[in-house]
Design an enzyme around this catalytic site. Structure first.
Site, PDB file in Angstrom:
ATOM      1  N   GLU A   1      19.949 -55.934 -13.509  1.00 34.33           N
ATOM      2  CA  GLU A   1      19.862 -54.466 -13.521  1.00 34.33           C
ATOM      3  C   GLU A   1      20.512 -53.860 -14.761  1.00 34.33           C
ATOM      4  O   GLU A   1      21.663 -54.172 -15.091  1.00 34.33           O
ATOM      5  CB  GLU A   1      20.504 -53.896 -12.243  1.00 34.33           C
ATOM      6  CG  GLU A   1      20.399 -52.375 -12.168  1.00 34.33           C
ATOM      7  CD  GLU A   1      20.591 -51.786 -10.780  1.00 34.33           C
ATOM      8  OE1 GLU A   1      20.722 -52.554  -9.805  1.00 34.33           O
ATOM      9  OE2 GLU A   1      20.613 -50.542 -10.680  1.00 34.33           O
TER      10      GLU A   1
ATOM     11  N   LYS B   1      19.837 -60.802  -0.309  1.00 39.74           N
ATOM     12  CA  LYS B   1      20.286 -60.625  -1.694  1.00 39.74           C
ATOM     13  C   LYS B   1      21.757 -60.253  -1.707  1.00 39.74           C
ATOM     14  O   LYS B   1      22.208 -59.471  -0.857  1.00 39.74           O
ATOM     15  CB  LYS B   1      19.457 -59.542  -2.396  1.00 39.74           C
ATOM     16  CG  LYS B   1      19.953 -59.240  -3.814  1.00 39.74           C
ATOM     17  CD  LYS B   1      18.933 -58.468  -4.633  1.00 39.74           C
ATOM     18  CE  LYS B   1      18.900 -56.984  -4.396  1.00 39.74           C
ATOM     19  NZ  LYS B   1      20.151 -56.266  -4.696  1.00 39.74           N
TER      20      LYS B   1
ATOM     21  N   ASP C   1      18.983 -56.762   1.465  1.00 40.51           N
ATOM     22  CA  ASP C   1      20.299 -56.714   0.818  1.00 40.51           C
ATOM     23  C   ASP C   1      21.401 -56.935   1.842  1.00 40.51           C
ATOM     24  O   ASP C   1      21.406 -56.285   2.905  1.00 40.51           O
ATOM     25  CB  ASP C   1      20.525 -55.323   0.199  1.00 40.51           C
ATOM     26  CG  ASP C   1      20.266 -55.297  -1.287  1.00 40.51           C
ATOM     27  OD1 ASP C   1      20.419 -56.345  -1.949  1.00 40.51           O
ATOM     28  OD2 ASP C   1      19.917 -54.220  -1.799  1.00 40.51           O
TER      29      ASP C   1
HETATM   30  O1  KIV Z   1      19.111 -51.676  -3.330  1.00 37.80           O
HETATM   31  C1  KIV Z   1      18.179 -51.757  -4.139  1.00 37.80           C
HETATM   32  O2  KIV Z   1      17.182 -51.041  -4.061  1.00 37.80           O
HETATM   33  C2  KIV Z   1      18.292 -52.749  -5.210  1.00 37.80           C
HETATM   34  C3  KIV Z   1      17.297 -52.663  -6.311  1.00 37.80           C
HETATM   35  C4  KIV Z   1      17.646 -51.535  -7.186  1.00 37.80           C
HETATM   36  C5  KIV Z   1      17.179 -53.946  -7.042  1.00 37.80           C
HETATM   37  O3  KIV Z   1      19.171 -53.546  -5.205  1.00 37.80           O
END
Ligand code: KIV
Length: 273
Positions: A191, A122, A92
């Site tokens: 989500e 992401k 992320d």
């Molecule tokens: O940060 C995370 O774990 C996520 C998932 C919930 C998709 O973005």
């Protein structure tokens, strides 16, 4: 749904993920932030390991994902990707690492790719981040999108209610997902939206969708590992299926350990030199 066996590749890549969607083989995804969990997930055949910014909640103890930094995401991604052989690792981009300018977003995504062995990044948002996705993926970095409930924007919405319950909002989320695909995203997380919206988005895209509280018709599913193992019990949304109650197991084990020390039954002779 096809019952064909998974391709079982040496390494899961964007191509594998797309092939799985095309062959209607569900994509199994979980989060990890450390080598031990990552190794276990990888050994049992998880397809994608997300080093999620949920590390802020379930590892750092914050009540949102906002505080976690780029350096911390890099630290956790190194711990994960150094041990993973098969799964695709995705990291992320944390809050404020991609929102200011497209150039800064690319620099930060590139930093993750240079300093870790992550397989991609992401970002949260749809049309709003399309330019960012276009730049990052255009430069060769696999980029995953994230629509529906956006944890990095939680303070704006004032809570974790499902998104896309009105037709107007549903339409907006579908357009966001399409914008991400057009910008070059290789997959999109959806989500906490109604199941029929998860289905509509999946049908509208050619790239895979990964659902979390988005119903059974997404191309794959993801949960936060600490939630599904019953390790993090502060937040229990209805979409989390609990596969274990590890917090209870750990509490029992540690209580027994304390008791054994207090009553001098640990260590015994065979545990001593
Ligand atoms: O940060 C995370 O774990 C996520 C998932 C919930 C998709 O973005």
């Amino acid at each position: 749904m096809s019952l064909a066996s998974p391709p079982n590749p040496k390494r899961v890549t964007t191509r594998t993920i797309q092939e799985m969607k095309d062959a209607d083989i569900p994509i199994a995804c979980l989060t990890a932030y450390d080598f031990l969990m990552a190794r276990t997930l990888d050994n049992v055949g998880i397809d994608i390991i997300l080093v999620g910014d949920s590390v802020s909640n379930v590892f750092q103890g914050n009540n949102t994902t906002l505080p976690v930094t780029l350096e911390e995401m890099i630290y956790h991604t190194k711990a994960v990707s150094n041990i993973v052989d098969r799964a695709m690792v995705v990291t992320d981009l944390p809050f404020m690492s991609y929102q200011v300018t497209v150039e800064e977003a690319f620099r930060n995504a590139g930093k993750i790719m240079k300093e870790t062995r992550s397989g991609g990044v992401k970002v949260e948002g749809g049309k709003r981040v399309a330019k960012v996705v276009e730049k990052i993926s255009g430069e060769g970095i696999p980029t995953m999108g994230h629509v529906g409930l956006l944890p990095q924007s939680i303070l704006k919405y004032g809570g974790y209610q499902p998104r896309g319950r009105t037709e107007e909002e549903a339409q907006e989320i579908i357009e966001d997902a399409i914008a991400l695909e057009e910008a070059g995203a290789f997959a999109v997380v959806i989500e906490k939206v109604p199941a029929d919206l998860g289905k509509r988005i999946t049908e509208a895209l050619t790239i895979p969708t990964i659902g979390i509280g988005a119903g059974p018709d997404c191309s794959g599913q993801i949960l936060v590992t600490h939630d599904m193992l019953g390790l993090y019990e502060d937040f229990q949304p209805r979409f989390v299926r609990k596969y274990a109650t590890l917090n209870d197991e750990i509490s029992k084990a540690v209580s027994q350990y304390i008791e054994d020390i207090k009553n001098r039954s640990f260590p015994n002779e065979s545990e001593s030199y």
